[in-house]
Design an enzyme around this catalytic site. Structure first.
Site, PDB file in Angstrom:
ATOM      1  CG  ASP A   1      -1.956   1.080   1.198  1.00 36.13           C
ATOM      2  OD1 ASP A   1      -1.688   2.136   0.577  1.00 36.13           O
ATOM      3  OD2 ASP A   1      -3.027   0.888   1.793  1.00 36.13           O
TER       4      ASP A   1
ATOM      5  CE1 TYR B   1      -7.180  10.264   0.691  1.00 31.63           C
ATOM      6  CE2 TYR B   1      -8.252   9.084  -1.099  1.00 31.63           C
ATOM      7  CZ  TYR B   1      -7.846   9.140   0.213  1.00 31.63           C
ATOM      8  OH  TYR B   1      -8.081   8.089   1.047  1.00 31.63           O
TER       9      TYR B   1
HETATM   10  C1  LIG Z   1      -5.279   6.953   3.299  1.00 28.01           C
HETATM   11  C2  LIG Z   1      -5.041   5.500   3.233  1.00 28.01           C
HETATM   12  C3  LIG Z   1      -5.992   4.638   2.692  1.00 28.01           C
HETATM   13  C4  LIG Z   1      -7.334   5.163   2.278  1.00 28.01           C
HETATM   14  O1  LIG Z   1      -8.081   4.271   1.531  1.00 28.01           O
HETATM   15  P1  LIG Z   1      -9.416   4.791   0.848  1.00 28.01           P
HETATM   16  O2  LIG Z   1     -10.012   3.587   0.251  1.00 28.01           O
HETATM   17  O3  LIG Z   1      -9.039   5.852  -0.135  1.00 28.01           O
HETATM   18  O4  LIG Z   1     -10.278   5.419   1.890  1.00 28.01           O
HETATM   19  C5  LIG Z   1      -5.663   3.304   2.562  1.00 28.01           C
HETATM   20  N1  LIG Z   1      -4.463   2.832   2.991  1.00 28.01           N
HETATM   21  C6  LIG Z   1      -3.535   3.651   3.543  1.00 28.01           C
HETATM   22  C7  LIG Z   1      -2.235   3.097   3.979  1.00 28.01           C
HETATM   23  C8  LIG Z   1      -3.810   4.997   3.689  1.00 28.01           C
HETATM   24  O5  LIG Z   1      -2.907   5.798   4.257  1.00 28.01           O
END
Ligand SMILES: *Cc1c(COP(=O)(O)O)cnc(C)c1O
Length: 427
Positions: free
Chosen positions: A212, A237
């Site tokens: 991620d 974003y």
């Molecule tokens: C911000 C973040 C997300 C957010 O996921 P969304 O599906 O866009 O809400 C996921 N994983 C990590 C590590 C993040 O920092």
């Protein structure tokens, strides 16, 4: 950049900063010090004109024809290719679509199927309890859905300073692990894994890795190809300034991506969506990971952020990010020494992302008091003040001034007021 101790030093560093002019590309309110670009990046100035053009002309005038004439249809892949250099990907390997959570579900399901085919005994997704909650929730949801011995294992965290990653990995990568699911940079602590080293270690134990990159892309150099990585997802974003809730990205190694398709096998991932065939046939390549009709308005705005990111080299971005971080660490040490402020983020550059996190028993109220003084950071459980250091628009003087404000808030106990303790819905 060493030895910046006065505000004048910071002014000089800003004057010499090769990235300084990029700040003008963003709309930032006057007098605001924005240290939350790791959560929601500011709007590129051109975003408004692009949104107007999109709504008034492409949608307003062009209507349905714009799928063909305004390039809407190709957007997920085109934006993926624009983003690719930031993650060390080749063209045709990345798409921008859906949310990070949804993309994670897709690639994790794929990775589990590949592992299951290659070594059926491996059914565990290994992660750390300190991973971003949605990653854990998605992995738990998917493995519950699969049943049959599939499970999420949350091995104890590496510790607040991210210490000793090797021991953690060696303990965790057991014979039953199929997929290692990690955030490259931890959202709370800012600790960073060595992506190439971890990937190699996991592969040596027969384990695939899903990365991620939400807190990495646009903030730290990432080389998925060089690391021979398997799958990656991340947000647009945050450091990419794509707009609130802008679609996420998904990358799949060409080694894996044609072996299975996404479990969300919607028509946009079909080889011929408009043939309207009754059976699903995955599109060749990464396009198969698309599911349904993309949110064009929000998707199109991702381009403005990528345009700006494309004007800076990642090496320059990284060098400035570390220098901003060093300055902040040094200033906090100097100005906040009389207060119980603890640095959570590892100081070694190789283990640090592009944010700094500090603990204080009154972290929530302090962050609220800072926001009231137009220094915007954010709060994360438990007792963590988080400050994103974003080189495209932050100046050294901003960091200097932010720490001065923090020191004043602490010295005068300005945080100790009822209005700063009331929790907002989104923190
Ligand atoms: C911000 C973040 C997300 C957010 O996921 P969304 O599906 O866009 O809400 C996921 N994983 C990590 C590590 C993040 O920092």
């Amino acid at each position: 950049m060493a030895g910046m101790t006065t505000r004048e030093d910071c002014v000089r560093a800003d004057a010499a900063d090769p990235l300084a002019t990029l700040r003008e590309e963003f709309s930032l309110p006057d007098g605001l010090i924005y240290l939350d670009g790791n959560s929601l990046g500011p709007a590129p100035r051109r975003a408004r004109a692009r949104a107007e053009e999109l709504v008034a002309q492409e949608w307003g005038e062009g209507l349905i024809g714009s799928w063909n004439t305004a390039g809407w249809y190709d957007l997920p892949g085109r934006l993926g290719d624009r983003l690719a250099p930031l993650i060390g990907a080749e063209p045709g390997q990345t798409v921008v679509c859906d949310t990070t959570s949804a993309n994670l579900f897709k690639v994790l399901a794929c990775a589990l199927r590949i592992a299951g085919q290659d070594s059926p005994g491996r059914r565990v997704v290994l992660s750390e309890p300190d991973n971003f909650p949605t990653d854990l929730y998605v992995a738990a949801g998917l493995t519950e859905q699969l049943g049959d011995g599939y499970a999420l294992r949350r091995l104890s965290s590496r510790g607040p300073d991210g210490s000793d990653p090797t021991t953690w990995l060696d303990a965790g990568l057991t014979e039953d692990v199929a997929v290692l699911l990690l955030s490259h940079v931890n959202y709370r602590t800012g600790a960073m894994w060595d992506l190439a080293e971890v990937t190699a270690r996991a592969h040596a134990r027969g384990v695939l890795v899903v990365w991620d990159l939400a807190h990495s892309v646009g903030a730290v150099p990432v080389d998925l190809t060089g690391a021979d990585a398997d799958f990656a997802v991340g947000c647009t974003y945050k450091y990419l300034n794509g707009g609130p809730g802008s679609p996420a990205f998904l990358w799949a190694s060409p080694r894996h991506r044609d072996r299975f398709s996404s479990p969300l096998s919607g028509w946009w991932g079909h080889a011929r969506p408009f043939a309207m065939e009754p059976d699903f046939e995955p599109a060749p390549g990464v396009t198969r990971f698309l599911s349904g009709t993309p949110p064009v308005v929000s998707l199109a705005l991702v381009e403005g952020g990528l345009d700006i990111a494309g004007r800076a080299s990642m090496d320059q971005v990284r060098a400035k990010s570390l220098a901003l971080g060093d300055l902040m660490i040094e200033r906090v040490r100097e100005r906040c020494a009389d207060h119980p402020v603890g640095l959570v983020t590892p100081t070694e550059p190789v283990r640090r992302g592009s944010q700094l996190s500090f603990t204080h028993p009154e972290a929530y109220a302090i962050v609220s008091a800072l926001i009231d003084r137009r220094v915007v950071g954010d709060y994360r459980e438990p007792q963590v003040m988080r400050f994103g250091l974003t080189p495209l628009y932050l100046r050294f003087v901003d960091v200097f001034d932010a720490v001065e404000t923090l020191a004043q808030v602490l010295d005068h106990r300005s945080w100790d007021a009822p209005q700063f303790r009331t929790r907002a819905t989104v923190t």
